[in-house]
Scaffold this motif. Structure first.
Motif, PDB file in Angstrom:
ATOM      1  N   ILE A 233      -9.134 -57.879  10.266  1.00 12.99           N
ATOM      2  CA  ILE A 233      -7.795 -58.118   9.717  1.00 12.99           C
ATOM      3  C   ILE A 233      -7.726 -59.494   9.059  1.00 12.99           C
ATOM      4  O   ILE A 233      -7.217 -59.646   7.938  1.00 12.99           O
ATOM      5  CB  ILE A 233      -6.739 -57.991  10.829  1.00 12.99           C
ATOM      6  CG1 ILE A 233      -6.613 -56.520  11.257  1.00 12.99           C
ATOM      7  CG2 ILE A 233      -5.381 -58.512  10.365  1.00 12.99           C
ATOM      8  CD1 ILE A 233      -5.727 -56.302  12.472  1.00 12.99           C
ATOM      9  N   LEU A 234      -8.241 -60.523   9.730  1.00 13.42           N
ATOM     10  CA  LEU A 234      -8.169 -61.883   9.192  1.00 13.42           C
ATOM     11  C   LEU A 234      -8.964 -62.022   7.901  1.00 13.42           C
ATOM     12  O   LEU A 234      -8.547 -62.730   6.972  1.00 13.42           O
ATOM     13  CB  LEU A 234      -8.654 -62.885  10.231  1.00 13.42           C
ATOM     14  CG  LEU A 234      -7.794 -62.982  11.505  1.00 13.42           C
ATOM     15  CD1 LEU A 234      -8.423 -63.939  12.494  1.00 13.42           C
ATOM     16  CD2 LEU A 234      -6.377 -63.395  11.175  1.00 13.42           C
ATOM     17  N   TYR A 235     -10.097 -61.351   7.825  1.00 11.62           N
ATOM     18  CA  TYR A 235     -10.892 -61.431   6.592  1.00 11.62           C
ATOM     19  C   TYR A 235     -10.252 -60.634   5.462  1.00 11.62           C
ATOM     20  O   TYR A 235     -10.397 -60.997   4.289  1.00 11.62           O
ATOM     21  CB  TYR A 235     -12.331 -60.988   6.858  1.00 11.62           C
ATOM     22  CG  TYR A 235     -13.186 -62.122   7.370  1.00 11.62           C
ATOM     23  CD1 TYR A 235     -13.911 -62.929   6.498  1.00 11.62           C
ATOM     24  CD2 TYR A 235     -13.242 -62.424   8.731  1.00 11.62           C
ATOM     25  CE1 TYR A 235     -14.673 -63.986   6.961  1.00 11.62           C
ATOM     26  CE2 TYR A 235     -13.997 -63.481   9.207  1.00 11.62           C
ATOM     27  CZ  TYR A 235     -14.711 -64.264   8.306  1.00 11.62           C
ATOM     28  OH  TYR A 235     -15.457 -65.328   8.769  1.00 11.62           O
ATOM     29  N   LEU A 236      -9.541 -59.565   5.818  1.00 15.12           N
ATOM     30  CA  LEU A 236      -8.794 -58.839   4.781  1.00 15.12           C
ATOM     31  C   LEU A 236      -7.644 -59.696   4.258  1.00 15.12           C
ATOM     32  O   LEU A 236      -7.342 -59.685   3.057  1.00 15.12           O
ATOM     33  CB  LEU A 236      -8.275 -57.516   5.339  1.00 15.12           C
ATOM     34  CG  LEU A 236      -9.340 -56.459   5.643  1.00 15.12           C
ATOM     35  CD1 LEU A 236      -8.705 -55.232   6.300  1.00 15.12           C
ATOM     36  CD2 LEU A 236     -10.077 -56.053   4.364  1.00 15.12           C
ATOM     37  N   VAL A 237      -7.011 -60.435   5.155  1.00 10.96           N
ATOM     38  CA  VAL A 237      -5.970 -61.381   4.721  1.00 10.96           C
ATOM     39  C   VAL A 237      -6.587 -62.444   3.823  1.00 10.96           C
ATOM     40  O   VAL A 237      -6.049 -62.780   2.764  1.00 10.96           O
ATOM     41  CB  VAL A 237      -5.281 -62.030   5.938  1.00 10.96           C
ATOM     42  CG1 VAL A 237      -4.387 -63.187   5.492  1.00 10.96           C
ATOM     43  CG2 VAL A 237      -4.460 -60.996   6.695  1.00 10.96           C
ATOM     44  N   ALA A 238      -7.739 -62.973   4.229  1.00  7.34           N
ATOM     45  CA  ALA A 238      -8.412 -64.000   3.424  1.00  7.34           C
ATOM     46  C   ALA A 238      -8.742 -63.477   2.031  1.00  7.34           C
ATOM     47  O   ALA A 238      -8.725 -64.239   1.053  1.00  7.34           O
ATOM     48  CB  ALA A 238      -9.690 -64.457   4.127  1.00  7.34           C
ATOM     49  N   ALA A 239      -9.031 -62.169   1.938  1.00 11.91           N
ATOM     50  CA  ALA A 239      -9.359 -61.575   0.645  1.00 11.91           C
ATOM     51  C   ALA A 239      -8.128 -61.300  -0.205  1.00 11.91           C
ATOM     52  O   ALA A 239      -8.250 -60.823  -1.343  1.00 11.91           O
ATOM     53  CB  ALA A 239     -10.124 -60.272   0.861  1.00 11.91           C
ATOM     54  N   SER A 249      -4.462 -66.679  19.884  1.00 10.82           N
ATOM     55  CA  SER A 249      -5.885 -66.704  20.235  1.00 10.82           C
ATOM     56  C   SER A 249      -6.727 -65.855  19.294  1.00 10.82           C
ATOM     57  O   SER A 249      -7.933 -66.081  19.177  1.00 10.82           O
ATOM     58  CB  SER A 249      -6.082 -66.219  21.666  1.00 10.82           C
ATOM     59  OG  SER A 249      -5.594 -64.894  21.819  1.00 10.82           O
ATOM     60  N   ALA A 250      -6.109 -64.888  18.619  1.00 12.79           N
ATOM     61  CA  ALA A 250      -6.868 -64.045  17.691  1.00 12.79           C
ATOM     62  C   ALA A 250      -7.290 -64.816  16.452  1.00 12.79           C
ATOM     63  O   ALA A 250      -8.139 -64.348  15.688  1.00 12.79           O
ATOM     64  CB  ALA A 250      -6.034 -62.826  17.285  1.00 12.79           C
ATOM     65  N   THR A 251      -6.738 -65.999  16.254  1.00 12.26           N
ATOM     66  CA  THR A 251      -7.041 -66.783  15.046  1.00 12.26           C
ATOM     67  C   THR A 251      -8.146 -67.808  15.265  1.00 12.26           C
ATOM     68  O   THR A 251      -8.491 -68.541  14.343  1.00 12.26           O
ATOM     69  CB  THR A 251      -5.780 -67.527  14.568  1.00 12.26           C
ATOM     70  OG1 THR A 251      -5.443 -68.561  15.521  1.00 12.26           O
ATOM     71  CG2 THR A 251      -4.600 -66.577  14.442  1.00 12.26           C
ATOM     72  N   PHE A 252      -8.710 -67.872  16.469  1.00 15.43           N
ATOM     73  CA  PHE A 252      -9.684 -68.921  16.767  1.00 15.43           C
ATOM     74  C   PHE A 252     -10.927 -68.832  15.888  1.00 15.43           C
ATOM     75  O   PHE A 252     -11.616 -69.821  15.677  1.00 15.43           O
ATOM     76  CB  PHE A 252     -10.081 -68.876  18.239  1.00 15.43           C
ATOM     77  CG  PHE A 252      -9.049 -69.454  19.174  1.00 15.43           C
ATOM     78  CD1 PHE A 252      -7.729 -69.604  18.777  1.00 15.43           C
ATOM     79  CD2 PHE A 252      -9.391 -69.857  20.446  1.00 15.43           C
ATOM     80  CE1 PHE A 252      -6.778 -70.134  19.626  1.00 15.43           C
ATOM     81  CE2 PHE A 252      -8.452 -70.390  21.309  1.00 15.43           C
ATOM     82  CZ  PHE A 252      -7.145 -70.521  20.894  1.00 15.43           C
ATOM     83  N   THR A 253     -11.245 -67.644  15.411  1.00 16.91           N
ATOM     84  CA  THR A 253     -12.421 -67.473  14.561  1.00 16.91           C
ATOM     85  C   THR A 253     -12.016 -67.129  13.122  1.00 16.91           C
ATOM     86  O   THR A 253     -12.805 -66.549  12.384  1.00 16.91           O
ATOM     87  CB  THR A 253     -13.328 -66.364  15.112  1.00 16.91           C
ATOM     88  OG1 THR A 253     -12.578 -65.144  15.216  1.00 16.91           O
ATOM     89  CG2 THR A 253     -13.863 -66.738  16.490  1.00 16.91           C
ATOM     90  N   ALA A 254     -10.805 -67.511  12.749  1.00 12.59           N
ATOM     91  CA  ALA A 254     -10.326 -67.201  11.403  1.00 12.59           C
ATOM     92  C   ALA A 254     -11.135 -67.966  10.356  1.00 12.59           C
ATOM     93  O   ALA A 254     -11.555 -69.103  10.586  1.00 12.59           O
ATOM     94  CB  ALA A 254      -8.851 -67.564  11.270  1.00 12.59           C
ATOM     95  N   PRO A 255     -11.373 -67.364   9.192  1.00 10.36           N
ATOM     96  CA  PRO A 255     -12.097 -68.080   8.135  1.00 10.36           C
ATOM     97  C   PRO A 255     -11.256 -69.221   7.575  1.00 10.36           C
ATOM     98  O   PRO A 255     -10.024 -69.251   7.716  1.00 10.36           O
ATOM     99  CB  PRO A 255     -12.317 -66.983   7.076  1.00 10.36           C
ATOM    100  CG  PRO A 255     -11.232 -65.997   7.313  1.00 10.36           C
ATOM    101  CD  PRO A 255     -10.991 -65.994   8.795  1.00 10.36           C
ATOM    102  N   ASP A 256     -11.921 -70.172   6.932  1.00 10.12           N
ATOM    103  CA  ASP A 256     -11.214 -71.323   6.367  1.00 10.12           C
ATOM    104  C   ASP A 256     -10.292 -70.933   5.216  1.00 10.12           C
ATOM    105  O   ASP A 256      -9.441 -71.732   4.810  1.00 10.12           O
ATOM    106  CB  ASP A 256     -12.224 -72.364   5.857  1.00 10.12           C
ATOM    107  CG  ASP A 256     -12.985 -73.009   6.998  1.00 10.12           C
ATOM    108  OD1 ASP A 256     -12.467 -73.010   8.128  1.00 10.12           O
ATOM    109  OD2 ASP A 256     -14.113 -73.491   6.758  1.00 10.12           O
TER     110      ASP A 256
END
Length: 312
Positions: A233-239, A249-256
Motif C-alpha cells: 500500500i505504501l509503495y502504491l501511494v509513493a507511486a 507503526s505500519a509506516t516504519f518501513t515507508a519509502p522516502d
C-alpha cells in the motif's frame, strides 16, 4: 521389556554390576543389603536367567549379566531423556508454538517478546505465521494456531483477546502531493483524494476503525486500489496511485517518497491484541503470554514524533 521388570530393577542391577559387591552397591543405593539381594533375585526370576555368579568371596557377571549391563545403561539413559522431555513439554519449555501475526506489528514490542521467549526456552520452536487478522482468528479458532497477535479483531467464538497496546492513525501522501507539506490533515480533507487501502476481508472491525477518521467526517471513502499488506500500500501511494490512512507503526518501513502526516480532529485509534483459545491452559502458551508487554507505549516512527513536523 518383560512386563514385570521395572526401571528400579535395572538401577539396582547396574549398581551391583558396577561395584561387584552387594554391600557397596546397597550403600550406594541407600537401601539394606538383604533388600537389594531380594530385588536382584526377583530380576533374575523375571528374566529366567542368572545375572551374577556369587560365592562367599566374589561376585561376577554371567554372560547374560554382561549383556544386560550394556542394555540397562542404554535403557535407563533413554528413559531418563524421554521422561525429561515429557516434563519439559508439560512445563511448556519444549514443543512447537504456532504464532500468527499481522505484519504491521513487526516493529512493535509484542514480537520482541518472542525473541526473549526463544532465548528463555530454546527447545521450543516458534513457528511464525503471517496473515490478515480475520484469517488468523479463524485459524486460532479451528486449532491450527496456538496464539495470534492481531489488530482490532472481530469477535470469534471460542477465543479470548487481551489488548496489548493502542496507537493512532496517520495520513500517508506521495511526496509530490499538494498537501505533502501540511503539518496536519483531517479525515474530510483526505476524502477528497483517491484512497489505496486493504480489503474488508482482512477484518471488518479493523477496516471500519482504520477508515473512522474519514467516515466520521461524513464523507465516503473513494477506494481506487486494494493491496494485501501495508508495504505494498505504501509503495502504491509513493507511486502516486492515491493516499491512505494507516496505523502509525505500519509506516516504519515507508519509502522516502511518501510523507507521514498526523491526523487532526479525530481520536480514532487502533489496538493490537493477543488472541488465544478460551480453553487453552497449556504452559507452552502461557509462558509466552507472561513475556508479552502489557500495553506498552509504541515507539515513534523514524522522522515523526510528538510535536515534529512531517518527514520531508
Amino acid at each position: 521389556m518383560n512386563p514385570g521388570v521395572e526401571l528400579r530393577h535395572l538401577r539396582y542391577f547396574l549398581a551391583v554390576a558396577e561395584e561387584l559387591h552387594f554391600g557397596r552397591a546397597a550403600a550406594r543405593l541407600h537401601i539394606a543389603q538383604p533388600a537389594l539381594t531380594q530385588q536382584i533375585q526377583r530380576l533374575e526370576t523375571l528374566l529366567g536367567t542368572r545375572l551374577f555368579d556369587r560365592t562367599s568371596r566374589t561376585v561376577a557377571l554371567t554372560a547374560a549379566g554382561i549383556v544386560l549391563r550394556e542394555r540397562a545403561r542404554a535403557l535407563l539413559g533413554h528413559a531418563e531423556r524421554d521422561l525429561a522431555e515429557v516434563t519439559r513439554i508439560g512445563q511448556g519449555s519444549q514443543g512447537t508454538l504456532y504464532l500468527g501475526f499481522v505484519p504491521s506489528v513487526l516493529p512493535l514490542e509484542p514480537l520482541r517478546g518472542v525473541r526473549e521467549f526463544r532465548e528463555r526456552f530454546p527447545l521450543v520452536r516458534v513457528d511464525l505465521v503471517e496473515g490478515f487478522t480475520s484469517h488468523l482468528m479463524e485459524r486460532l479458532a479451528n486449532g491450527t494456531l496456538d496464539m495470534a497477535i492481531v489488530r482490532d479483531p472481530d469477535e470469534q467464538p471460542g477465543t479470548v483477546t487481551v489488548p496489548l497496546m493502542t496507537e493512532p492513525f496517520v495520513a500517508i501522501l506521495p511526496a509530490d502531493h499538494p498537501d505533502a507539506g501540511r503539518t496536519t490533515l483531517t479525515g474530510a480533507e483526505l476524502a477528497e483524494h483517491p484512497l489505496v487501502f486493504f480489503p474488508r476481508a482482512a477484518g471488518g472491525l479493523a477496516y471500519e476503525k482504520n477508515l473512522a477518521p474519514l467516515l466520521k467526517s461524513g464523507r465516503r471513502a473513494r477506494i481506487v486500489q486494494e493491496a494485501t499488506n501495508w508495504t505494498i500500500i505504501l509503495y502504491l501511494v509513493a507511486a502516486g496511485l492515491g493516499v491512505t490512512i494507516a496505523p502509525r507503526s505500519a509506516t516504519f518501513t515507508a519509502p522516502d517518497s511518501v510523507r507521514i502526516i498526523p491526523l487532526a480532529e479525530t481520536d480514532a485509534a487502533t489496538t493490537i491484541y493477543i488472541a488465544t483459545r478460551a480453553d487453552d491452559t497449556r504452559p507452552l502458551v502461557h509462558n509466552l503470554l507472561d513475556l508479552l508487554p502489557n500495553r506498552p507505549k509504541p515507539p515513534e516512527p523514524p522522522g515523526l514524533s510528538a510535536g515534529d513536523t512531517p518527514r520531508s
